[in-house]
Design a protein around this motif. Structure first.
Motif, PDB file in Angstrom:
ATOM      1  N   ASP A   1       1.701  12.449  -9.783  1.00  0.00           N
ATOM      2  CA  ASP A   1       2.084  11.478 -10.718  1.00  0.00           C
ATOM      3  C   ASP A   1       2.054   9.911 -10.654  1.00  0.00           C
ATOM      4  O   ASP A   1       3.073   9.666 -10.091  1.00  0.00           O
ATOM      5  N   ASP A   2       0.765   9.200 -10.376  1.00  0.00           N
ATOM      6  CA  ASP A   2       0.715   8.103 -10.284  1.00  0.00           C
ATOM      7  C   ASP A   2       1.549   7.439  -9.128  1.00  0.00           C
ATOM      8  O   ASP A   2       2.420   6.677  -9.175  1.00  0.00           O
ATOM      9  N   LEU A   3       1.137   7.945  -8.054  1.00  0.00           N
ATOM     10  CA  LEU A   3       1.852   7.392  -6.724  1.00  0.00           C
ATOM     11  C   LEU A   3       1.278   6.479  -5.930  1.00  0.00           C
ATOM     12  O   LEU A   3      -0.133   6.179  -5.831  1.00  0.00           O
ATOM     13  N   SER A   4       2.058   5.495  -5.532  1.00  0.00           N
ATOM     14  CA  SER A   4       1.859   4.324  -4.747  1.00  0.00           C
ATOM     15  C   SER A   4       2.496   4.004  -3.687  1.00  0.00           C
ATOM     16  O   SER A   4       3.842   4.090  -3.620  1.00  0.00           O
ATOM     17  N   PHE A   5       2.039   3.852  -2.450  1.00  0.00           N
ATOM     18  CA  PHE A   5       2.814   3.468  -1.400  1.00  0.00           C
ATOM     19  C   PHE A   5       2.146   3.285  -0.066  1.00  0.00           C
ATOM     20  O   PHE A   5       0.707   3.325  -0.048  1.00  0.00           O
ATOM     21  N   THR A   6       2.591   2.399   1.083  1.00  0.00           N
ATOM     22  CA  THR A   6       1.664   2.211   2.277  1.00  0.00           C
ATOM     23  C   THR A   6       2.431   2.770   3.449  1.00  0.00           C
ATOM     24  O   THR A   6       3.665   2.958   3.485  1.00  0.00           O
ATOM     25  N   VAL A   7       1.565   2.898   4.390  1.00  0.00           N
ATOM     26  CA  VAL A   7       2.349   3.387   5.770  1.00  0.00           C
ATOM     27  C   VAL A   7       1.608   2.371   6.693  1.00  0.00           C
ATOM     28  O   VAL A   7       0.349   2.105   6.981  1.00  0.00           O
ATOM     29  N   ASP A   8       2.517   1.472   7.298  1.00  0.00           N
ATOM     30  CA  ASP A   8       2.219   0.872   8.604  1.00  0.00           C
ATOM     31  C   ASP A   8       1.861   1.401   9.714  1.00  0.00           C
ATOM     32  O   ASP A   8       2.084   2.521  10.081  1.00  0.00           O
ATOM     33  N   ARG A   9       0.815   0.792  10.447  1.00  0.00           N
ATOM     34  CA  ARG A   9       0.411   1.227  11.917  1.00  0.00           C
ATOM     35  C   ARG A   9       1.563   1.630  12.790  1.00  0.00           C
ATOM     36  O   ARG A   9       2.247   0.896  12.777  1.00  0.00           O
TER      37      ARG A   9
END
Length: 364
Positions: free
Chosen positions: A61-69
């Motif tokens: 349901d409308d997910l947003s995130f980032t994963v750093d190197r």
């Protein structure tokens, strides 16, 4: 390898291995940016619904995130939370209804070949290796379909076999190995081609205590020394606490928490004391609730066990209250919160049987 981006990887393998053609394609898709290096993974507005009408299930349901190197991120959630649907949507084996996935800066939808060039995964429940092949042959095979000349990474394979305790079984067919050993072969195969981002679903499943410790140490080393980016989905809280830089907690298809383990533990709960006694009745409980935070009450075997949110000098007040009420204490235990406590606190009451890990989410 476990339903990975294998469908793409087979098609993207090139005679030249992880070489110039991929580098050119990444550059054309904006992956190389001299001013600012993009994160290993960026998810924005990702949603996926299964079925139609009133019986449909919103799994993501409308997910947003980032994963750093070079980081290790844990993905937690009860069965049905949407974890596996999310991972498969990122890998391209499930087509999301909306949202974008960018891998090292490349849009997975418009630059599929480049996006999945250095991505791999080990998914729970999948048969991850060819059991008729030996351990070493599996590593060579999966390196090859990744576009890598297996002879050029022999030293890497030897290190993996040694670090994961597989060296003595290198020439043994996988079908002859124990479940735990097969699990380690699956992990080694995922790492065999030198992927830069890997997804691991229940990587310690079937491993004994010592093997699990070895795996945790190797994952941490790969991130610290080789800049490998890892997303770990697991119910093994010890693994998540030991290796993850950050934890994303899902429930009902949504992200309910995203922080470090230390921050999650400190923000959600506090130390407490567990007291066991046969003298704790409703009158005593009422008295305690007036003065303290009573977290839980469990009765059995003619005794009652309570957990009270006190720490430091507050403990003296609790003991005085129990003494004044005529309570004889049978046992006292200090409670220190951990990630499992936080996880239960955040996800209690969430769906736990909407089709297992793949059927996740909330009904319409």
């Amino acid at each position: 390898m476990s339903q990975t981006a294998s469908a793409d990887r087979g098609g993207s393998s090139t005679p030249g291995g992880r070489g110039d053609s991929r580098g050119d394609e990444r550059h054309e898709n904006g992956r190389d940016n001299a001013d600012q290096e993009p994160p290993a993974l960026a998810v924005e507005g990702l949603s996926k619904r299964f079925g139609r009408g009133d019986d449909s299930i919103l799994a993501v349901d409308d997910l947003s995130f980032t994963v750093d190197r070079g980081s290790i991120v844990g993905l937690l959630g009860p069965n049905g939370a949407g974890k596996t649907t999310l991972i498969k949507s990122i890998l391209g084996t499930v087509l999301p209804d909306s949202g974008t996935v960018r891998l090292f800066g490349t849009d997975a939808a418009s630059g599929r070949r480049a996006a999945y060039a250095d991505i791999d995964a080990m998914l729970e429940g999948a048969r991850n290796d060819y059991w008729r092949l030996t351990v070493r042959e599996n590593l060579r095979y999966f390196a090859t379909i990744s576009g890598v000349d297996p002879d050029s990474v022999t030293a890497r394979h030897d290190r993996l076999l040694d670090r994961l305790g597989l060296a003595e079984k290198a020439d043994t067919p996988v079908r002859e190995l124990s479940r735990g050993m097969k699990q380690k072969v699956s992990l080694a195969s995922v790492l065999a081609g030198g992927a830069e981002l890997v997804f691991l679903d229940e990587p310690t499943l079937g491993l004994d205590v010592e093997s699990s410790r070895i795996l945790r140490a190797e994952l941490r080393r790969l991130a610290d020394e080789e800049n490998l980016t890892i997303v770990v989905s697991s119910h093994d809280m010890d693994v998540v606490e030991a290796v993850c830089d950050r934890v994303i907690v899902m429930a009902g298809g949504r992200i309910v928490a995203d922080d470090t383990v230390a921050a999650l533990v400190s923000s959600r709960t506090h130390d407490g004391v567990e007291v066991t006694s046969a003298d704790i009745d409703e009158g005593v409980l009422a008295r305690l609730r007036e003065q303290f935070e009573l977290r839980s009450v469990r009765t059995g075997d003619l005794r009652t066990r309570i957990e009270v949110a006190v720490c430091g000098d507050e403990l003296y007040g609790l003991m005085d209250c129990l003494g004044d009420a005529g309570v004889t204490i049978d046992g006292v235990r200090t409670i220190h919160p951990d990630l499992e406590d936080v996880f239960v606190d955040m996800t209690v009451g969430e769906p736990d049987s909407l089709g297992g890990n793949d059927g996740a989410g909330r009904r319409k």
